[in-house]
Design an enzyme around this catalytic site. Structure first.
Site, short mmCIF file in Angstrom:
data_model
loop_
_atom_site.label_atom_id
_atom_site.label_comp_id
_atom_site.label_asym_id
_atom_site.label_seq_id
_atom_site.Cartn_x
_atom_site.Cartn_y
_atom_site.Cartn_z
N HIS A 46 0.84 -1.20 0.00
CA HIS A 46 0.00 0.00 0.00
C HIS A 46 0.87 1.25 0.00
CE1 HIS A 46 -4.00 -1.78 1.70
NE2 HIS A 46 -3.56 -2.40 0.62
N TYR A 49 -10.08 5.10 7.07
CA TYR A 49 -10.32 5.49 8.47
C TYR A 49 -11.44 6.52 8.45
CZ TYR A 49 -5.78 3.63 10.13
OH TYR A 49 -4.73 2.83 10.48
N PRO A 81 -4.83 0.22 18.57
CA PRO A 81 -4.45 -0.23 17.22
C PRO A 81 -4.63 0.81 16.12
CG PRO A 81 -6.49 -1.28 17.93
CD PRO A 81 -6.00 -0.49 19.10
N LYS A 92 0.56 0.11 15.12
CA LYS A 92 1.94 0.12 15.59
C LYS A 92 2.35 -1.07 16.47
CE LYS A 92 3.42 3.73 13.57
NZ LYS A 92 3.50 3.17 12.23
N TYR A 122 3.26 7.11 10.21
CA TYR A 122 2.45 5.93 9.86
C TYR A 122 3.30 4.86 9.16
CZ TYR A 122 -1.85 3.42 8.67
OH TYR A 122 -2.84 2.47 8.57
C1 LIG Z 1 -7.33 -8.15 19.88
C2 LIG Z 1 -6.07 -7.49 19.41
C3 LIG Z 1 -6.06 -6.83 18.17
C4 LIG Z 1 -4.89 -6.22 17.72
N1 LIG Z 1 -4.91 -5.56 16.52
C5 LIG Z 1 -3.78 -4.95 16.09
C6 LIG Z 1 -3.73 -4.27 14.87
O1 LIG Z 1 -4.73 -4.18 14.15
N2 LIG Z 1 -2.57 -3.68 14.50
C7 LIG Z 1 -1.42 -3.74 15.29
O2 LIG Z 1 -0.37 -3.23 14.91
N3 LIG Z 1 -1.45 -4.39 16.45
C8 LIG Z 1 -2.58 -4.98 16.86
N4 LIG Z 1 -2.58 -5.64 18.04
C9 LIG Z 1 -1.35 -5.67 18.76
C10 LIG Z 1 -0.42 -6.76 18.24
O3 LIG Z 1 -1.15 -7.91 17.98
C11 LIG Z 1 0.63 -6.98 19.29
O4 LIG Z 1 1.34 -5.76 19.45
C12 LIG Z 1 1.59 -8.10 18.97
O5 LIG Z 1 0.93 -9.33 19.06
C13 LIG Z 1 2.77 -8.07 19.94
O6 LIG Z 1 3.52 -9.24 19.82
P1 LIG Z 1 4.22 -9.87 21.08
O7 LIG Z 1 4.98 -11.04 20.56
O8 LIG Z 1 4.94 -8.81 21.82
O9 LIG Z 1 3.04 -10.32 22.06
P2 LIG Z 1 1.93 -11.45 21.87
O10 LIG Z 1 1.51 -11.54 20.47
O11 LIG Z 1 0.91 -11.18 22.91
O12 LIG Z 1 2.70 -12.79 22.21
C14 LIG Z 1 3.05 -13.14 23.53
C15 LIG Z 1 3.14 -14.65 23.65
O13 LIG Z 1 3.55 -14.97 24.96
C16 LIG Z 1 2.76 -16.06 25.44
N5 LIG Z 1 2.72 -16.01 26.91
C17 LIG Z 1 2.04 -15.16 27.69
N6 LIG Z 1 2.25 -15.43 28.97
C18 LIG Z 1 3.10 -16.47 29.03
C19 LIG Z 1 3.68 -17.21 30.07
N7 LIG Z 1 3.43 -16.91 31.36
N8 LIG Z 1 4.49 -18.22 29.76
C20 LIG Z 1 4.78 -18.52 28.47
N9 LIG Z 1 4.24 -17.87 27.42
C21 LIG Z 1 3.42 -16.84 27.70
C22 LIG Z 1 1.40 -15.83 24.81
O14 LIG Z 1 0.63 -17.03 24.75
C23 LIG Z 1 1.79 -15.33 23.42
O15 LIG Z 1 1.93 -16.37 22.49
C24 LIG Z 1 -3.72 -6.26 18.51
C25 LIG Z 1 -3.73 -6.91 19.74
C26 LIG Z 1 -4.88 -7.51 20.21
C27 LIG Z 1 -4.88 -8.21 21.56
#
Ligand SMILES: Cc1cc2nc3c(=O)[nH]c(=O)nc-3n(C[C@H](O)[C@H](O)[C@H](O)COP(=O)(O)OP(=O)(O)OC[C@H]3O[C@@H](n4cnc5c(N)ncnc54)[C@H](O)[C@@H]3O)c2cc1C
Length: 389
Positions: free
Chosen positions: A72, A200, A292, A296, A384
């Site tokens: 995009h 948006y 969201p 980011k 962005y």
């Molecule tokens: C509903 C929702 C919608 C979203 N939509 C967007 C969007 O449109 N655009 C955007 O940019 N971001 C979005 N986000 C944010 C984005 O998904 C996150 O920023 C991203 O997933 C971050 O990745 P991460 O690996 O840091 O965390 P996570 O993806 O949360 O991964 C963490 C992992 O750690 C594991 N874990 C947790 N606790 C423990 C433990 N005690 N022991 C072992 N493992 C554990 C979990 O099971 C998970 O697999 C959204 C988030 C949510 C919740």
């Protein structure tokens, strides 16, 4: 078991860190609470910055994104019933990519499996220990048996509700938070997107976003009340409400269909400082959350991992702690800019219950300025598409 870097969490942050460290010759073990299918079943982010796509390439997990991702060059912003396109490529020379978080995770999991690296799924009671000493370790329970991993460093990549941040003494951590008085109701449907770019919309009934995961799978969001439940929103009600909020041309082009996923997410800004505690580092949602609106969350997880992986490489290759000593400050400097941008986008586009007609007029003035000022459009674009890292 012993490893150099023990990673908690097999989300995008943990998996990407594991791949990059593997490429740099650093040994890792990942502990994940859930099953691989559960991790893959979470429908979340979908918009990747160029820097995130480059990191996936570097990690050896970016080929499919390059093949299948949708590139995009801008977004559309609608208010007062009219759409305005912001050409971000013209303003910055950069593009964005639509490629779902599920697919990013799937590619990283496949790369990790192909490299024969250890991931312990369904690890219960994971607990980081002794990270304030030079002999950190993690205990966990697998199949009812308590196990332990000794390591040089712990990477807490376990998301907002993880155990890593929660294990830090309260006196060692400072948190900053803003909870927004609304949520996002999202649906996924096997329908073509209403437009080839994101729309948006600021509307008197509340914000909406038309986005996509591919040219045959659409993702739509509506601002909703925090009291709402998914079962109060049958598909028909969702589509009717979306049609009330989007512009007439979009209504005419909208293809509706049954939802294949529907969820409500509360909106929150949150930052924990610092992001390093002795020999444990936090990365991704474990350290910060953004609403969201600015797309980011996933991209910030990637930039944290970029800084952390390079810092650890410097530690092992050059025997220098300079990178790990600077990690928290370097990562937080970029994090706060994304937190500001996400808060600003959220403030400009949503209906706030407490700011009344005055607040609504200010939003419209800001939007009008944004789409008609080259400088304002360039500033939006620069943030962005993602600040450099
Ligand atoms: C509903 C929702 C919608 C979203 N939509 C967007 C969007 O449109 N655009 C955007 O940019 N971001 C979005 N986000 C944010 C984005 O998904 C996150 O920023 C991203 O997933 C971050 O990745 P991460 O690996 O840091 O965390 P996570 O993806 O949360 O991964 C963490 C992992 O750690 C594991 N874990 C947790 N606790 C423990 C433990 N005690 N022991 C072992 N493992 C554990 C979990 O099971 C998970 O697999 C959204 C988030 C949510 C919740």
């Amino acid at each position: 078991m012993r490893t150099q870097v023990a990673i908690i969490g097999a989300g995008p942050a943990g998996l990407l860190l594991g791949q990059l460290l593997h490429i740099y010759g650093i040994d890792t073990v990942i502990l994940e609470r859930q099953t691989p299918d559960y991790v893959l079943g979470r429908i979340r982010a979908g918009l990747l910055e160029e820097g995130t796509v480059s990191l996936l390439q570097e990690a050896g997990a970016g080929a499919r994104a390059l093949r299948e991702g949708l590139v995009h060059q801008g977004v559309e912003i609608a208010f007062n019933g009219e759409r305005h396109r912001i050409d971000m490529h013209a303003a910055t020379g950069k593009t964005l990519m639509i490629y779902g978080q599920t697919e990013v995770t799937r590619d990283l999991m496949a790369a990790r499996a192909a490299a024969g690296l250890t991931t312990v799924y369904q690890a219960a009671d994971v607990l980081p220990r002794d990270f304030d000493s030079d002999k950190p370790r993690i205990s966990y329970v697998k199949d009812g048996v308590t196990q332990e991993i000794a390591c040089d460093f712990i990477a807490g990549c376990d998301g907002f509700h993880g155990v890593s941040r929660a294990s830090v003494p309260e006196t060692a951590i400072r948190t900053f938070e803003r909870v927004y008085p609304f949520g996002w109701l999202g649906i996924l449907s096997e329908t073509p997107p209403v437009s080839h770019e994101l729309i948006y919309t600021n509307h008197a009934r509340g914000f909406s976003l038309c986005t996509m995961r591919s040219m045959h799978r659409s993702r739509y969001y509506l601002q909703c009340s925090l009291e709402d439940h998914v079962d109060q929103w049958p598909d028909e009600r969702f589509w009717d409400e979306l049609k009330r909020r989007i512009d007439a041309k979009a209504v005419a082009q909208l293809v509706t269909g049954p939802s294949i996923e529907k969820s409500i997410a509360p909106l929150r800004s949150f930052v924990a400082e610092p992001m390093r505690f002795g020999r444990m580092f936090l990365a991704g949602d474990a350290a910060h959350i953004v609403p969201p609106t600015g797309a980011k969350g996933l991209n910030l997880a990637a930039s944290d991992v970029h800084y952390l992986s390079r810092a650890l490489r410097q530690f092992y290759d050059e025997k220098s702690a300079a990178g790990i000593d600077a990690y928290s400050e370097t990562a937080l400097s970029r994090v706060w800019k994304a937190v500001r941008f996400s808060w600003w986008m959220t403030s400009m586009l949503h209906k706030f219950p407490d700011t009344g007609e005055f607040g609504a007029r200010i939003q419209l003035a800001e939007l009008d300025y944004l789409v008609n000022s080259k400088a304002a459009s360039a500033s939006l674009s620069e943030n962005y598409v993602g600040l450099p890292f």
